[in-house]
Write an enzyme that holds these catalytic residues in place. Structure first.
Site, PDB file in Angstrom:
ATOM      1  CG  HIS A  16      -0.584   0.446   2.473  1.00 51.16           C
ATOM      2  ND1 HIS A  16      -0.246  -0.414   3.493  1.00 51.16           N
ATOM      3  CD2 HIS A  16      -0.419   1.693   2.986  1.00 51.16           C
ATOM      4  CE1 HIS A  16       0.097   0.280   4.561  1.00 51.16           C
ATOM      5  NE2 HIS A  16       0.008   1.559   4.282  1.00 51.16           N
ATOM      6  CD  GLU A  40      18.012  10.478   8.549  1.00 52.81           C
ATOM      7  OE1 GLU A  40      18.839  10.606   9.482  1.00 52.81           O
ATOM      8  OE2 GLU A  40      17.891  11.303   7.630  1.00 52.81           O
ATOM      9  CG  ASP A  74      -0.179  -3.747   2.799  1.00 55.35           C
ATOM     10  OD1 ASP A  74       0.331  -3.269   1.769  1.00 55.35           O
ATOM     11  OD2 ASP A  74      -0.430  -3.070   3.813  1.00 55.35           O
ATOM     12  CD  GLN A 162      -2.955   6.955  11.401  1.00 60.60           C
ATOM     13  OE1 GLN A 162      -2.699   7.878  12.141  1.00 60.60           O
ATOM     14  NE2 GLN A 162      -3.800   5.996  11.715  1.00 60.60           N
ATOM     15  N   GLY A 163       2.107   6.330   8.928  1.00 59.20           N
ATOM     16  CA  GLY A 163       3.458   6.743   8.547  1.00 59.20           C
ATOM     17  C   GLY A 163       4.502   5.700   8.895  1.00 59.20           C
ATOM     18  CG  ASP A 164       5.082   3.998  12.536  1.00 60.18           C
ATOM     19  OD1 ASP A 164       6.095   4.712  12.407  1.00 60.18           O
ATOM     20  OD2 ASP A 164       4.345   4.022  13.545  1.00 60.18           O
ATOM     21  CB  SER A 165       2.522   1.894   6.268  1.00 58.00           C
ATOM     22  OG  SER A 165       1.311   1.695   6.914  1.00 58.00           O
TER      23      SER A 165
HETATM   24  N1  ARG Z   1      -1.642   2.154   7.424  1.00 57.59           N
HETATM   25  C1  ARG Z   1      -0.725   2.886   8.249  1.00 57.59           C
HETATM   26  C2  ARG Z   1       0.360   3.512   7.377  1.00 57.59           C
HETATM   27  O1  ARG Z   1       0.132   3.595   6.176  1.00 57.59           O
HETATM   28  C3  ARG Z   1      -0.170   2.039   9.367  1.00 57.59           C
HETATM   29  C4  ARG Z   1      -1.168   1.907  10.446  1.00 57.59           C
HETATM   30  C5  ARG Z   1      -0.768   0.961  11.516  1.00 57.59           C
HETATM   31  N2  ARG Z   1      -1.768   1.053  12.505  1.00 57.59           N
HETATM   32  C6  ARG Z   1      -1.701   0.480  13.713  1.00 57.59           C
HETATM   33  N3  ARG Z   1      -2.643   0.740  14.572  1.00 57.59           N
HETATM   34  N4  ARG Z   1      -0.692  -0.289  14.034  1.00 57.59           N
HETATM   35  O2  ARG Z   1       1.328   4.067   7.841  1.00 57.59           O
END
Ligand code: ARG
Length: 222
Positions: A16, A40, A74, A162-165
């Site tokens: 994703h 980094e 994913d 979010q942003g850790d994905s």
């Molecule tokens: N979809 C999120 C991203 O794009 C990651 C979310 C992870 N969420 C969680 N509750 N662990 O960064």
């Protein structure tokens, strides 16, 4: 005697992350639109680390089964256009097919938000997470948990966000060698008590990953 390959060119991430946000979310980005930075820590400081290095991407391989609406499959691979020196940039081991991390404690790392909808972090953060069984995870997420997903966490205030994905969730063995158990994928908000972070289960995808390595120049072992 087995030892680490000393150079490598493969990066595991989430499918994703490869598709652009907004109305064209099913539009995959091209290798020239991204790069990979290794070494980094603080994204703002230009002097903090001497080993920061930017790598260009030669090829992006998204999983053919990836479905945006459900986060199915994913997982994705990036092939770097030059090899990284693994004596400098510590790799994680690829867990064999069938490896179960249930009941083990791992660590997730990222520059993502420190609360759902909050601000991203300038410094790399990490938090420990316990892996739970699929059965336990389904008591929260029911049929949203598909084959190839791994669930961890559930503790108030401690989660990826979010942003850790696309980032790593690694589990150390008794000698502190880390395996890449998961890739950050999704969740319901972040860090809610009794909820879980959902990860791509890397061991589940071992065969697919090996096929991609073999079909794209192999892994460099020196
Ligand atoms: N979809 C999120 C991203 O794009 C990651 C979310 C992870 N969420 C969680 N509750 N662990 O960064």
């Amino acid at each position: 005697m087995w030892r680490y390959p000393s150079l490598a060119e493969w990066v595991v991430t989430a499918s994703h992350c490869i598709f652009t946000d907004g109305p064209n979310q099913d539009q995959a980005i091209t290798p020239s639109q991204i790069s990979v930075v290794l070494g980094e820590h603080d994204r703002i400081s230009t002097t903090e680390t001497q080993i920061r290095k930017q790598f260009f991407v030669e090829k992006i391989i998204t999983h053919p089964g990836y479905v945006r609406a459900t986060f199915k499959d994913d997982i994705a691979l990036l092939k770097l256009s030059t090899k990284a020196d693994l004596n400098i940039y510590t790799p994680a081991c690829l867990p064999p097919t069938g490896t179960s991390f249930v009941g083990k404690t791992g660590t997730v790392y990222g520059w993502g938000t420190t609360s759902s909808g909050g601000q991203v972090s300038n410094k790399l953060l990490k938090v420990n997470q316990d892996v739970v069984s699929i059965a336990t995870c389904k008591t929260v997420f029911y049929n949203s948990i598909l084959d190839g997903m791994l669930c961890a966490g559930g503790v108030l205030g401690k989660d990826s966000c979010q942003g850790d994905s696309g980032g790593p969730f690694t589990v150390p063995d008794a000698t502190n060698i880390h395996s890449l158990a998961g890739v950050v994928s999704w969740g319901d908000g972040c860090a809610k008590a009794g909820s879980y972070g959902i990860y791509a289960d890397v061991a589940y995808y071992n065969a697919w990953l090996q096929e991609q390595f073999a079909a794209n120049g192999g892994i460099t072992l020196t």
